[in-house]
Write a protein that holds these residues in place. Structure first.
Motif, short mmCIF file in Angstrom:
data_model
loop_
_atom_site.label_atom_id
_atom_site.label_comp_id
_atom_site.label_asym_id
_atom_site.label_seq_id
_atom_site.Cartn_x
_atom_site.Cartn_y
_atom_site.Cartn_z
N ILE A 28 0.85 -1.19 0.00
CA ILE A 28 0.00 0.00 0.00
C ILE A 28 0.89 1.24 0.00
N VAL A 29 0.29 2.37 -0.38
CA VAL A 29 0.98 3.66 -0.33
C VAL A 29 0.15 4.57 0.58
N ARG A 72 -1.45 -1.04 -4.14
CA ARG A 72 -0.70 -1.41 -5.34
C ARG A 72 -1.04 -2.84 -5.74
N PRO A 73 -1.62 -3.05 -6.90
CA PRO A 73 -1.93 -4.42 -7.33
C PRO A 73 -0.66 -5.25 -7.44
N ARG A 108 -10.64 -10.74 -6.64
CA ARG A 108 -12.02 -10.34 -6.32
C ARG A 108 -12.05 -9.24 -5.27
N LEU A 109 -11.21 -9.35 -4.26
CA LEU A 109 -11.15 -8.31 -3.22
C LEU A 109 -10.72 -6.97 -3.81
N LEU A 110 -9.73 -7.01 -4.70
CA LEU A 110 -9.26 -5.76 -5.29
C LEU A 110 -10.29 -5.18 -6.25
N PHE A 111 -11.00 -6.04 -6.98
CA PHE A 111 -12.06 -5.54 -7.87
C PHE A 111 -13.17 -4.87 -7.07
N ALA A 114 -10.81 -1.79 -4.58
CA ALA A 114 -9.74 -0.91 -5.08
C ALA A 114 -9.78 -0.80 -6.59
N ARG A 115 -10.96 -0.63 -7.13
CA ARG A 115 -11.11 -0.56 -8.59
C ARG A 115 -10.28 0.57 -9.18
N ASP A 116 -10.24 1.70 -8.49
CA ASP A 116 -9.54 2.86 -9.03
C ASP A 116 -8.02 2.71 -8.96
#
Length: 253
Positions: A28-29, A72-73, A108-111, A114-116
């Motif tokens: 993460i940032v 960060r993906p 799935r969690l990121l979709f 954290a879509r953006d």
């Protein structure tokens, strides 16, 4: 757990697998300053603005919801990496590409949260769905070797969701064949014990081992009983139908 309520179903539900995946770490940032967090699962931080750090997925999602960071993906979630994986999966019909064990749940969690933060999110989502489809097709092809002579199956590089769906089917099928190949188990102690069964076929028994590198069949000279084989195949066909339903549920969940 799901296995307790349905002993013949998957060991975990999709929600439970997602819960387990939340312990995976991700970068993460932060956009704020905060002291280190001393948690039971470890110490994370301290956090400084624009300085990357690694935290569990559940903490990253919680901070993201409060606007405290961007996520960060992982490197494997780029269009370039996923395209390479998809091409490799399609080129090889006998092997599975190594992917993170919880790649389905992580994506799935990121979709969802954290879509953006995901570049080319629609392309990434499409590639992951294609990879899932190709891998399940190969899994189904590998399971076609199951018969009354199968002793074991080996599928390497499967991920959590894939194992969760396939394992109940494979275990139940092999247990059924095992019982049919053991007269001590199939023979009942009551009056039926006097019934005459067809003579066992003492021909060679084959050991099937489906591996990503090879689908070779190793021969083992063991007797193989033919008692109730028709019933066994009927049972396995039922199991296979349940497996197909499970794969469809995974695709649309």
């Amino acid at each position: 757990m799901a296995a307790q309520s349905d002993p013949h179903g998957s060991d975990f539900s999709a929600a439970e697998l997602e819960f387990l995946a939340e312990d995976e770490t991700i970068e993460i940032v932060p956009n704020m300053r905060m002291d280190a967090l001393d948690l039971t699962c470890g110490i994370f931080g301290p956090f400084y603005p624009q300085i990357t750090t690694q935290v569990p997925m559940w903490l990253a999602v919680a901070m993201k919801k409060r606007g405290k960071c961007t996520i960060r993906p992982p490197e494997w979630m780029s269009v370039e990496k996923l395209t390479q994986v998809l091409e490799a999966e399609r080129d090889s019909q006998k092997s599975f590409q190594p992917l993170p064990f919880h790649y389905v749940e992580t994506s799935r969690l990121l979709f969802d949260h954290a879509r953006d933060d995901i570049p080319d999110i629609y392309m990434v989502r499409s590639l992951i769905e294609d990879i899932k489809d190709v891998r399940f097709h190969k899994i189904g092809t590998g399971l076609e070797v199951i018969s009354q002579r199968t002793a074991a199956l080996k599928l390497e590089h499967l991920t959590a969701m894939e194992v969760n769906i396939v394992r109940p089917f494979v275990v139940r099928a092999l247990q059924t064949f095992y019982k049919l190949d053991n007269p001590e188990i199939t023979q009942e102690p009551d009056a039926r014990a006097n019934r005459r069964f067809p003579a066992a076929n003492h021909g060679p028994k084959f050991y099937h081992q489906f591996t990503p590198e090879s689908s070779a069949i190793e021969k083992v000279d063991e007797p193989c009983s033919q008692v109730m084989v028709d019933n066994c195949f009927s049972t396995v066909s039922t199991f296979l139908g349940e497996l197909v339903i499970g794969c469809q549920q995974l695709r649309y969940n």
